[in-house]
Scaffold this active site. Structure first.
Site, short mmCIF file in Angstrom:
data_model
loop_
_atom_site.label_atom_id
_atom_site.label_comp_id
_atom_site.label_asym_id
_atom_site.label_seq_id
_atom_site.Cartn_x
_atom_site.Cartn_y
_atom_site.Cartn_z
N ASP A 1 -3.38 -4.65 -5.21
CA ASP A 1 -3.15 -3.33 -5.76
C ASP A 1 -1.86 -2.83 -5.11
O ASP A 1 -1.47 -3.32 -4.03
CB ASP A 1 -4.33 -2.42 -5.41
CG ASP A 1 -4.08 -0.97 -5.78
OD1 ASP A 1 -3.73 -0.71 -6.94
OD2 ASP A 1 -4.21 -0.12 -4.88
N LEU A 2 -1.19 -1.87 -5.71
CA LEU A 2 0.04 -1.33 -5.12
C LEU A 2 -0.20 0.01 -4.42
O LEU A 2 -0.15 0.11 -3.20
CB LEU A 2 1.13 -1.18 -6.20
CG LEU A 2 1.69 -2.47 -6.80
CD1 LEU A 2 2.71 -2.14 -7.89
CD2 LEU A 2 2.34 -3.33 -5.72
N ASP A 3 -0.46 1.06 -5.22
CA ASP A 3 -0.56 2.42 -4.69
C ASP A 3 -1.68 2.56 -3.67
O ASP A 3 -2.84 2.21 -3.94
CB ASP A 3 -0.80 3.42 -5.83
CG ASP A 3 0.36 3.46 -6.81
OD1 ASP A 3 1.46 3.02 -6.46
OD2 ASP A 3 0.15 3.94 -7.95
#
Length: 237
Positions: free
Chosen positions: A16-18
């Site tokens: 995942d990024l955020d």
């Protein structure tokens, strides 16, 4: 670090990024703040517009096109167009204004402070595994320098429905050519990341930066492993 399930050999890692590789809440807050200021200055007709007004436009678009919820960038674009039409703009000026606002949004949305430790950890991991990003958000890793670590980036809307839907997880396994059970997904959200990954047959690592108690979380989904710092990945892979 806590282990809840037996880990099988890991052949790839998806991220995942955020709020997994960087802090995102302050980025969104500042983006919305800067964007509202830009809209208000764009035309005197927008002087008194507020975020509630903007959310109302999005709500209308969601009602008209339910599936648009899976593409938050397109939702923002269409709701911005609606705002211009609502305030009396013709088609040409609506498109021009929408493009200008979306450009401003893209700029501020990607003013992300990446911890130096994140670069160091990804640099070490990419030497051992193929890495992939799977995100519900609309940040662009190319702009803030994380794209070089990923074989590819999957985004909701463009590449499938929002997590926890299986769409992007299964697409990742297909593009990697690796069985889901040999892929470890790393994310901060117990529903979109952990539940989504496990339901897709992957292994799941919960990055619990705030050190929440797993037993106290709602809609609990047990990950394979829980870590408090991204650096812990170096010891389990």
């Amino acid at each position: 670090m806590y282990f809840y399930r037996i880990l099988t050999p890991i052949k790839a890692i998806t991220f995942d990024l955020d709020d997994t590789l960087y802090e995102n809440h302050s980025v969104i807050y500042k983006t919305e703040e800067k964007l509202l200021l830009f809209i208000r200055k764009y035309d005197t007709r927008f002087n008194n517009i507020n975020n509630n007004d903007l959310h109302k436009f999005r709500k209308i678009i969601k009602k008209q096109i339910p599936e648009i919820s899976h593409d938050i960038t397109e939702l923002r674009r269409l709701s911005t167009e609606m705002m211009f039409y609502k305030y009396g703009y013709n088609h040409e000026k609506t498109i021009k204004g929408t493009n200008e606002i979306m450009s401003k949004f893209t700029f501020w949305r990607n003013q992300i402070n990446i911890p130096e430790s994140t670069y160091i950890i990804l640099e070490k991991l990419v030497k051992k595994f193929p890495l992939v990003a799977i995100t519900n958000g609309n940040a662009d890793p190319k702009i803030f320098g994380l794209d070089k670590y990923f074989q590819f980036v999957l985004k909701a809307g463009i590449n499938g429905r929002l997590k926890p839907s299986k769409d992007m997880y299964l697409l990742a396994t297909k593009q990697l050519g690796i069985e889901p059970k040999f892929i470890l997904h790393v994310g901060d959200n117990l529903i979109t990341d952990i539940k989504g990954a496990i339901n897709s047959g992957m292994q799941a690592c919960w990055i619990n930066s705030n050190k929440k108690k797993l037993i106290n979380t709602k809609n609990i989904c047990i990950p394979h492993v829980e870590i408090h710092h991204l650096s812990s990945l170096l010891y389990i892979t």
